[in-house]
Design an enzyme around this catalytic site. Structure first.
Site, mmCIF file in Angstrom:
data_model
loop_
_atom_site.group_PDB
_atom_site.id
_atom_site.type_symbol
_atom_site.label_atom_id
_atom_site.label_comp_id
_atom_site.label_asym_id
_atom_site.label_seq_id
_atom_site.Cartn_x
_atom_site.Cartn_y
_atom_site.Cartn_z
ATOM 1 N N LYS A 13 -2.384 -2.090 -5.860
ATOM 2 C CA LYS A 13 -1.408 -1.203 -5.226
ATOM 3 C C LYS A 13 -0.217 -0.945 -6.161
ATOM 4 O O LYS A 13 -0.080 -1.596 -7.206
ATOM 5 C CB LYS A 13 -0.972 -1.831 -3.904
ATOM 6 C CG LYS A 13 -2.080 -1.858 -2.829
ATOM 7 C CD LYS A 13 -1.589 -2.599 -1.590
ATOM 8 C CE LYS A 13 -2.533 -2.470 -0.408
ATOM 9 N NZ LYS A 13 -2.008 -3.227 0.770
ATOM 10 N N TYR A 53 -6.201 5.016 5.451
ATOM 11 C CA TYR A 53 -5.625 4.029 6.364
ATOM 12 C C TYR A 53 -5.594 4.530 7.816
ATOM 13 O O TYR A 53 -4.798 4.027 8.619
ATOM 14 C CB TYR A 53 -4.218 3.651 5.905
ATOM 15 C CG TYR A 53 -4.186 2.635 4.770
ATOM 16 C CD1 TYR A 53 -4.694 1.341 4.949
ATOM 17 C CD2 TYR A 53 -3.633 2.952 3.531
ATOM 18 C CE1 TYR A 53 -4.659 0.402 3.920
ATOM 19 C CE2 TYR A 53 -3.593 2.020 2.492
ATOM 20 C CZ TYR A 53 -4.104 0.743 2.704
ATOM 21 O OH TYR A 53 -4.055 -0.185 1.686
ATOM 22 N N ASN A 116 2.088 -5.831 -0.971
ATOM 23 C CA ASN A 116 1.288 -7.044 -1.164
ATOM 24 C C ASN A 116 0.233 -6.926 -2.267
ATOM 25 O O ASN A 116 -0.791 -7.603 -2.235
ATOM 26 C CB ASN A 116 0.699 -7.509 0.171
ATOM 27 C CG ASN A 116 -0.194 -6.462 0.801
ATOM 28 O OD1 ASN A 116 -0.438 -5.424 0.217
ATOM 29 N ND2 ASN A 116 -0.689 -6.752 1.989
ATOM 30 N N HIS A 119 -5.454 -4.422 -2.234
ATOM 31 C CA HIS A 119 -6.253 -4.172 -1.029
ATOM 32 C C HIS A 119 -7.669 -4.660 -1.278
ATOM 33 O O HIS A 119 -8.190 -4.518 -2.383
ATOM 34 C CB HIS A 119 -6.307 -2.659 -0.731
ATOM 35 C CG HIS A 119 -7.373 -2.290 0.272
ATOM 36 N ND1 HIS A 119 -7.139 -2.268 1.631
ATOM 37 C CD2 HIS A 119 -8.689 -1.968 0.116
ATOM 38 C CE1 HIS A 119 -8.267 -1.947 2.256
ATOM 39 N NE2 HIS A 119 -9.219 -1.746 1.367
ATOM 40 N N GLU A 130 -15.547 2.451 1.989
ATOM 41 C CA GLU A 130 -14.343 2.613 1.166
ATOM 42 C C GLU A 130 -14.683 2.900 -0.293
ATOM 43 O O GLU A 130 -13.971 3.659 -0.956
ATOM 44 C CB GLU A 130 -13.460 1.359 1.290
ATOM 45 C CG GLU A 130 -12.834 1.229 2.685
ATOM 46 C CD GLU A 130 -11.936 0.009 2.824
ATOM 47 O OE1 GLU A 130 -11.867 -0.817 1.878
ATOM 48 O OE2 GLU A 130 -11.296 -0.114 3.884
#
Ligand code: UDP
Ligand code: MG
Length: 141
Positions: A13, A53, A116, A119, A130
């Site tokens: 990310k 998302y 964070n 993913h 995905e």
């Protein structure tokens, strides 16, 4: 039960990329024995992020999550391996780095429950879905 050969999507990310952890994370993924079938750096559009998302639409953190994941470049990695989905989730650690086990990617590199660092797909079905969201089959090798 027999181990299953699975596909899973890893995203480094914007905070992971911005703080210079691409190499650290790729090294760990190689050390853990995942097969990297595809890899690409992109800047997600708002539409792409909202689509990816969509399962979180309506949750209190949804708008913040979209702002965050579109705030900078991300690295997409299509991974394969035995039990790849649950193994990657273990390497990544809990969503909130404060709850993540020592040595996990989020404990090492994440700032907080939103920013964070990485993913990872949460089920074999979502792993397939995905990876296909970002990679054409002919881009995987
Ligand atoms: N997230 C957040 N606040 C929360 C829960 C999640 O900002 O309370 C963000 C965080 O970046 C997380 C992402 O939304 O990685 C997706 O949430 P999910 O519950 O699917 O966590 P994950 O599967 O990534 O551990
Ligand atoms: Mg999730």
């Amino acid at each position: 039960m027999e181990n299953m050969f699975e596909r899973t999507l890893l995203i480094i990310k914007p905070d992971g990329v911005g703080k210079g952890h691409i190499g650290d994370i790729i090294r760990r993924i190689e050390q853990e024995g995942f097969i990297i079938r595809g890899m690409r750096m992109v800047r997600l559009s708002r539409d792409q992020a909202a689509d990816f998302y969509a399962v979180h639409r309506g949750k209190p953190f949804y708008e913040g999550l979209l702002n965050y994941v579109t705030s900078g470049r991300v690295v997409l990695m299509a991974l394969e391996g035995e039990d790849a989905v649950s193994r990657l989730r273990r390497v990544i650690g809990a969503t909130d780095p404060a709850q993540a086990d020592p040595g996990t990617l989020r404990k090492l590199y994440a700032e907080n429950i939103e920013r964070n660092a990485v993913h990872g797909s949460d089920s074999p079905e979502n792993g397939v879905r995905e990876v296909a969201f970002f990679f054409k089959e002919e881009e995987l090798c």
